[in-house]
Design an enzyme around this catalytic site. Structure first.
Site, PDB file in Angstrom:
ATOM      1  N   ARG A 106     -12.941 -38.793 -17.312  1.00 14.34           N
ATOM      2  CA  ARG A 106     -13.163 -37.426 -17.801  1.00 14.34           C
ATOM      3  C   ARG A 106     -11.804 -36.931 -18.268  1.00 14.34           C
ATOM      4  O   ARG A 106     -10.820 -37.083 -17.541  1.00 14.34           O
ATOM      5  CB  ARG A 106     -13.661 -36.529 -16.674  1.00 14.34           C
ATOM      6  CG  ARG A 106     -13.675 -35.027 -17.043  1.00 14.34           C
ATOM      7  CD  ARG A 106     -14.056 -34.165 -15.839  1.00 14.34           C
ATOM      8  NE  ARG A 106     -14.232 -32.760 -16.152  1.00 14.34           N
ATOM      9  CZ  ARG A 106     -13.289 -31.816 -16.036  1.00 14.34           C
ATOM     10  NH1 ARG A 106     -12.077 -32.127 -15.612  1.00 14.34           N
ATOM     11  NH2 ARG A 106     -13.560 -30.570 -16.327  1.00 14.34           N
ATOM     12  N   ASP A 136      -9.797 -33.892 -18.725  1.00  9.74           N
ATOM     13  CA  ASP A 136      -9.748 -32.479 -18.373  1.00  9.74           C
ATOM     14  C   ASP A 136      -9.056 -31.692 -19.489  1.00  9.74           C
ATOM     15  O   ASP A 136      -8.040 -32.136 -20.035  1.00  9.74           O
ATOM     16  CB  ASP A 136      -8.958 -32.334 -17.063  1.00  9.74           C
ATOM     17  CG  ASP A 136      -8.854 -30.902 -16.582  1.00  9.74           C
ATOM     18  OD1 ASP A 136      -9.876 -30.358 -16.116  1.00  9.74           O
ATOM     19  OD2 ASP A 136      -7.745 -30.314 -16.668  1.00  9.74           O
ATOM     20  N   GLU A 190     -13.638 -32.878 -21.763  1.00  9.34           N
ATOM     21  CA  GLU A 190     -14.084 -31.535 -21.386  1.00  9.34           C
ATOM     22  C   GLU A 190     -13.713 -30.538 -22.482  1.00  9.34           C
ATOM     23  O   GLU A 190     -12.558 -30.144 -22.615  1.00  9.34           O
ATOM     24  CB  GLU A 190     -13.445 -31.087 -20.057  1.00  9.34           C
ATOM     25  CG  GLU A 190     -14.068 -29.797 -19.553  1.00  9.34           C
ATOM     26  CD  GLU A 190     -13.079 -28.773 -19.023  1.00  9.34           C
ATOM     27  OE1 GLU A 190     -13.530 -27.749 -18.485  1.00  9.34           O
ATOM     28  OE2 GLU A 190     -11.850 -28.962 -19.158  1.00  9.34           O
ATOM     29  N   ASN A 232      -3.296 -32.779 -19.655  1.00  9.98           N
ATOM     30  CA  ASN A 232      -2.877 -31.679 -20.535  1.00  9.98           C
ATOM     31  C   ASN A 232      -1.622 -30.981 -20.023  1.00  9.98           C
ATOM     32  O   ASN A 232      -0.852 -30.439 -20.803  1.00  9.98           O
ATOM     33  CB  ASN A 232      -4.013 -30.660 -20.657  1.00  9.98           C
ATOM     34  CG  ASN A 232      -3.604 -29.396 -21.395  1.00  9.98           C
ATOM     35  OD1 ASN A 232      -3.282 -29.451 -22.577  1.00  9.98           O
ATOM     36  ND2 ASN A 232      -3.574 -28.262 -20.694  1.00  9.98           N
ATOM     37  N   ASN A 269     -21.355 -27.886 -13.160  1.00 10.91           N
ATOM     38  CA  ASN A 269     -20.200 -28.713 -12.823  1.00 10.91           C
ATOM     39  C   ASN A 269     -19.361 -27.967 -11.780  1.00 10.91           C
ATOM     40  O   ASN A 269     -19.740 -26.871 -11.335  1.00 10.91           O
ATOM     41  CB  ASN A 269     -19.411 -29.135 -14.068  1.00 10.91           C
ATOM     42  CG  ASN A 269     -18.480 -28.058 -14.596  1.00 10.91           C
ATOM     43  OD1 ASN A 269     -18.551 -26.892 -14.204  1.00 10.91           O
ATOM     44  ND2 ASN A 269     -17.609 -28.435 -15.497  1.00 10.91           N
ATOM     45  N   HIS A 291      -7.561 -28.262 -25.092  1.00 10.60           N
ATOM     46  CA  HIS A 291      -6.177 -27.772 -25.131  1.00 10.60           C
ATOM     47  C   HIS A 291      -5.187 -28.824 -25.608  1.00 10.60           C
ATOM     48  O   HIS A 291      -3.976 -28.634 -25.503  1.00 10.60           O
ATOM     49  CB  HIS A 291      -5.798 -27.222 -23.749  1.00 10.60           C
ATOM     50  CG  HIS A 291      -6.756 -26.153 -23.303  1.00 10.60           C
ATOM     51  ND1 HIS A 291      -6.654 -24.851 -23.740  1.00 10.60           N
ATOM     52  CD2 HIS A 291      -7.878 -26.207 -22.539  1.00 10.60           C
ATOM     53  CE1 HIS A 291      -7.653 -24.147 -23.229  1.00 10.60           C
ATOM     54  NE2 HIS A 291      -8.412 -24.954 -22.494  1.00 10.60           N
TER      55      HIS A 291
HETATM   56  C1  AAO Z   1      -5.029 -21.766 -10.772  1.00 11.67           C
HETATM   57  C2  AAO Z   1      -5.253 -20.277 -10.518  1.00 11.67           C
HETATM   58  C3  AAO Z   1      -4.737 -19.466 -11.679  1.00 11.67           C
HETATM   59  C4  AAO Z   1      -3.268 -19.777 -11.918  1.00 11.67           C
HETATM   60  C5  AAO Z   1      -3.099 -21.276 -12.130  1.00 11.67           C
HETATM   61  C6  AAO Z   1      -1.640 -21.685 -12.287  1.00 11.67           C
HETATM   62  O1  AAO Z   1      -6.634 -20.043 -10.335  1.00 11.67           O
HETATM   63  O2  AAO Z   1      -4.888 -18.079 -11.368  1.00 11.67           O
HETATM   64  O3  AAO Z   1      -2.809 -19.082 -13.064  1.00 11.67           O
HETATM   65  O4  AAO Z   1      -3.645 -21.982 -11.023  1.00 11.67           O
HETATM   66  O5  AAO Z   1      -0.918 -21.345 -11.149  1.00 11.67           O
HETATM   67  C7  AAO Z   1      -8.822 -25.174 -12.163  1.00 11.67           C
HETATM   68  C8  AAO Z   1      -9.223 -23.740 -11.830  1.00 11.67           C
HETATM   69  C9  AAO Z   1      -8.134 -22.750 -12.207  1.00 11.67           C
HETATM   70  C10 AAO Z   1      -6.825 -23.172 -11.576  1.00 11.67           C
HETATM   71  C11 AAO Z   1      -6.484 -24.545 -12.147  1.00 11.67           C
HETATM   72  C12 AAO Z   1      -5.148 -25.100 -11.657  1.00 11.67           C
HETATM   73  O6  AAO Z   1     -10.419 -23.420 -12.512  1.00 11.67           O
HETATM   74  O7  AAO Z   1      -8.525 -21.464 -11.708  1.00 11.67           O
HETATM   75  O8  AAO Z   1      -5.786 -22.227 -11.904  1.00 11.67           O
HETATM   76  O9  AAO Z   1      -7.512 -25.465 -11.710  1.00 11.67           O
HETATM   77  O10 AAO Z   1      -5.131 -25.144 -10.285  1.00 11.67           O
HETATM   78  C13 AAO Z   1     -10.781 -23.018 -19.618  1.00 11.67           C
HETATM   79  C14 AAO Z   1     -10.451 -24.413 -20.107  1.00 11.67           C
HETATM   80  C15 AAO Z   1     -11.106 -25.507 -19.290  1.00 11.67           C
HETATM   81  C16 AAO Z   1     -10.889 -25.299 -17.787  1.00 11.67           C
HETATM   82  C17 AAO Z   1     -11.399 -23.910 -17.443  1.00 11.67           C
HETATM   83  C18 AAO Z   1     -11.212 -23.597 -15.965  1.00 11.67           C
HETATM   84  O11 AAO Z   1     -10.797 -24.543 -21.474  1.00 11.67           O
HETATM   85  O12 AAO Z   1     -10.523 -26.737 -19.677  1.00 11.67           O
HETATM   86  O13 AAO Z   1     -10.666 -22.921 -18.204  1.00 11.67           O
HETATM   87  N1  AAO Z   1     -11.529 -26.364 -16.989  1.00 11.67           N
HETATM   88  C19 AAO Z   1     -10.719 -27.489 -16.457  1.00 11.67           C
HETATM   89  C20 AAO Z   1     -11.140 -27.878 -15.055  1.00 11.67           C
HETATM   90  C21 AAO Z   1     -10.769 -26.789 -14.079  1.00 11.67           C
HETATM   91  C22 AAO Z   1      -9.244 -26.681 -14.022  1.00 11.67           C
HETATM   92  C23 AAO Z   1      -8.595 -26.924 -15.311  1.00 11.67           C
HETATM   93  C24 AAO Z   1      -9.278 -27.260 -16.458  1.00 11.67           C
HETATM   94  C25 AAO Z   1      -7.128 -26.975 -15.323  1.00 11.67           C
HETATM   95  O14 AAO Z   1     -12.491 -28.188 -15.049  1.00 11.67           O
HETATM   96  O15 AAO Z   1     -11.285 -27.026 -12.798  1.00 11.67           O
HETATM   97  O16 AAO Z   1      -8.883 -25.351 -13.580  1.00 11.67           O
HETATM   98  O17 AAO Z   1      -6.798 -28.341 -14.987  1.00 11.67           O
HETATM   99  C26 AAO Z   1     -13.741 -19.561 -22.255  1.00 11.67           C
HETATM  100  C27 AAO Z   1     -13.293 -20.816 -22.971  1.00 11.67           C
HETATM  101  C28 AAO Z   1     -13.094 -21.965 -22.040  1.00 11.67           C
HETATM  102  C29 AAO Z   1     -12.193 -21.556 -20.891  1.00 11.67           C
HETATM  103  C30 AAO Z   1     -12.825 -20.337 -20.197  1.00 11.67           C
HETATM  104  C31 AAO Z   1     -12.012 -19.882 -18.999  1.00 11.67           C
HETATM  105  O18 AAO Z   1     -15.069 -19.759 -21.765  1.00 11.67           O
HETATM  106  O19 AAO Z   1     -14.264 -21.188 -23.908  1.00 11.67           O
HETATM  107  O20 AAO Z   1     -12.488 -23.029 -22.751  1.00 11.67           O
HETATM  108  O21 AAO Z   1     -12.114 -22.650 -19.976  1.00 11.67           O
HETATM  109  O22 AAO Z   1     -12.908 -19.287 -21.157  1.00 11.67           O
HETATM  110  O23 AAO Z   1     -10.803 -19.361 -19.403  1.00 11.67           O
HETATM  111  C32 AAO Z   1     -18.406 -17.249 -21.501  1.00 11.67           C
HETATM  112  C33 AAO Z   1     -18.050 -17.947 -22.794  1.00 11.67           C
HETATM  113  C34 AAO Z   1     -17.191 -19.148 -22.508  1.00 11.67           C
HETATM  114  C35 AAO Z   1     -15.952 -18.649 -21.909  1.00 11.67           C
HETATM  115  C36 AAO Z   1     -16.367 -18.000 -20.604  1.00 11.67           C
HETATM  116  C37 AAO Z   1     -15.230 -17.443 -19.838  1.00 11.67           C
HETATM  117  O24 AAO Z   1     -19.223 -18.069 -20.699  1.00 11.67           O
HETATM  118  O25 AAO Z   1     -19.226 -18.354 -23.425  1.00 11.67           O
HETATM  119  O26 AAO Z   1     -16.890 -19.872 -23.671  1.00 11.67           O
HETATM  120  O27 AAO Z   1     -17.247 -16.898 -20.856  1.00 11.67           O
HETATM  121  O28 AAO Z   1     -14.569 -16.455 -20.584  1.00 11.67           O
END
Ligand code: AAO
Length: 484
Positions: A191, A193, A230, A100, A293, A197
């Site tokens: 998978r 990721d 995902e 992505n 996960n 998006h």
């Molecule tokens: C890091 C730093 C950031 C910085 C960035 C860039 O932490 O501060 O801005 O670098 O410099 C992982 C980490 C991130 C990290 C990133 C890159 O988790 O912290 O950022 O690596 O190093 C969304 C996406 C989903 C994603 C998830 C983390 O939709 O795809 O965020 N997961 C994958 C991987 C994950 C990885 C990435 C993607 C990026 O598994 O490990 O990130 O490659 C809602 C939405 C979700 C959204 C969440 C979080 O969820 O529905 O889609 O996930 O918000 O924003 C309730 C709701 C639930 C909601 C949740 C949180 O539970 O029911 O729907 O609350 O609000």
């Protein structure tokens, strides 16, 4: 794209989070293959940004610098060797594909393979990508966008990560070439990721250009890669998981939430008699299922309220239910120990990952939890293999939190989530004989190290699980007889 192509007699995938390729190859040969595991999800194999400023967090691997196969887990030759050795052991490999986006705007700009970048100018010479390869105009996804605005969720940056435009032929080519290189090296799928998006139409084009699985690695000719996307969808968002199920499988995040809730005691286990789509879960063949996960075990992604290795007794029971029940394609989490939710895997002061050590009781050391090596967990993979493609029959419950069911005539499992003992004569559906419970112990020299269960000619047996027992589960199957 919905068939994982597990070797016959194998099932269930384990995410060996942040493991090194050499260690995974060893694990396939010495443990996963012999225990009947189907596959391994591996951490992203492509070059990522090195982030010393945060002491090499686990999430640096989600910031691609290029598609070179060089990471802390190993290089291309080690990757190829792992895939070959695992396939030979009957265990498939599924890389985490980060397609992505690229990196954020970190002050550091060197990757694990030595590639550099100029992030403020969208320059990634290691691919190469330049400004025209990213969505424009620049925008960042805000918390409110998830509810209202599918176009912003797909065209803006996730957490400030440079957002590739998969609508261009050049970007599609780079991604397809990368994934095809992995397929040719013998992987069985991916998978995807952050699939939420990306536009389903773009993903559909990318998937259609992927090679068939490599027949030299034992895949039937014409096999398409297994793809699980995902998409976090707990309801109420602009992007829905159903937009992706026509393409391939999808991660079912409601699954772990509901089972965690039930096994924490917040919903009676008796209701699980209807477990599956009746609970609002995806159709069976669309669902990649799991309890926790790598994100939600540490409050990232869909965050919170999920059972993890830290609540071991309930966690093992939820995992046992997942593996005992035919619904979904189950994935196990295998973690490193953490308190700091950003901390990377066990590493030395050069940032090199430290291998897990293996104890005589099968468990791991050196900071690795290895849930997949906990007896109740790996033994339930054996149970799942014995159950094969049978359904659920002879469901029993006590009207509360004691439940039991059979899988055809091959396997029987019982759970006690009540604070009083389960002590019942139950139908196990198994042929008469004495079976070793595979949760409290195992078969050893024609006897059981844990509970033994005697099944009569009517298939019934006395089953007991007391609240003080180490586990709240009892499981027996054709193959766990104390004498064969
Ligand atoms: C890091 C730093 C950031 C910085 C960035 C860039 O932490 O501060 O801005 O670098 O410099 C992982 C980490 C991130 C990290 C990133 C890159 O988790 O912290 O950022 O690596 O190093 C969304 C996406 C989903 C994603 C998830 C983390 O939709 O795809 O965020 N997961 C994958 C991987 C994950 C990885 C990435 C993607 C990026 O598994 O490990 O990130 O490659 C809602 C939405 C979700 C959204 C969440 C979080 O969820 O529905 O889609 O996930 O918000 O924003 C309730 C709701 C639930 C909601 C949740 C949180 O539970 O029911 O729907 O609350 O609000």
């Amino acid at each position: 794209y919905k068939n994982p192509y597990y070797a016959s007699g194998h099932s269930a995938m384990v995410h060996l989070f942040e493991w090194k390729w050499d260690d995974i190859a060893d694990e396939c040969e010495r443990f996963l293959g012999p225990k009947g595991f189907g596959g391994v999800q591996i951490s992203p194999p492509n070059e990522n940004l090195v982030i010393w400023g945060k002491n090499r967090p686990w999430w640096e691997r989600y910031q691609p610098m290029s598609y070179k196969l060089v990471t802390r887990s190993g290089n291309e030759q080690q990757f190829a060797d792992m895939v070959r050795r695992c396939n030979n052991a009957g265990v498939r490999i599924y890389p985490d594909a980060i397609i992505n986006h690229m990196t954020g705007n970190d002050p550091e700009n060197v990757g694990t393979g030595g590639s550099t970048g100029d992030f403020h100018n969208w320059q990634y010479p290691g691919v190469p990508y330049g400004r025209n390869d990213f969505n424009w105009p620049h925008c960042v996804i805000g918390g409110n966008d998830y509810a209202c605005c599918a176009d912003r969720v797909r065209n803006c940056e996730l957490a400030g990560l440079k957002d590739l435009n998969q609508g261009t032929e050049y970007v599609r080519d780079q991604i397809v070439n990368y994934m095809n290189r992995l397929i040719d090296l013998g992987v069985a799928g991916f998978r995807i990721d952050a699939a939420k998006h990306m536009w389903p139409g773009d993903l559909s084009v990318i998937y259609s250009r992927l090679h068939n699985l490599n027949t030299a690695h034992g895949f039937p000719s014409g096999s398409r890669p297994y793809i699980y996307q995902e998409v976090i969808d707990l309801g109420g968002e602009a992007v829905r998981r159903e937009e992706y199920t026509s393409l391939a499988a999808v991660t079912e995040f409601k699954f772990g939430l509901e089972l965690s809730n039930a096994f924490k005691g917040n919903n009676q286990l008796k209701w699980l008699s209807t477990w599956g789509p009746a609970w609002g879960l995806l159709p069976h063949e669309d669902a990649l299922t799991f309890i926790d996960n790598h994100d939600n075990q540490r409050g990232h992604g869909a965050g919170g309220n999920i059972l993890t290795y830290k609540q071991a007794k309930q966690y093992k029971a939820a995992i046992a239910f997942m593996l005992a029940h035919p619904y979904g394609e189950p994935q196990l989490m295998s973690s490193f120990d953490f308190w700091d939710t950003e901390a990377g895997p066990p590493m030395d002061h050069h940032g090199n990952i430290i291998s897990p050590s293996i104890n005589s009781d099968n468990t791991c050391g050196n900071g690795w939890i290895c849930e997949h090596r906990w007896r109740p967990i790996y033994q339930m993979v054996g149970f799942r293999n014995a159950a094969g493609n049978t359904g659920v029959n002879d469901w029993w419950d006590n009207g509360s939190n004691q439940i039991a069911f059979c899988r055809g005539g091959n396997a029987f499992v019982a759970f006690n989530g009540d604070s009083w003992a389960l002590n019942e004569s139950l139908q196990t559906c198994l042929p008469a004989g004495t079976y070793c419970d595979v949760i409290s112990g195992e078969k050893s020299h024609h006897s059981c190290t844990g509970k033994a269960v005697t099944v009569g000619h009517d298939g019934r047996a006395h089953i007991s699980i007391s609240p003080g027992d180490f586990d709240m589960v009892l499981a027996i199957y054709v193959g766990s007889e104390s004498r064969l």
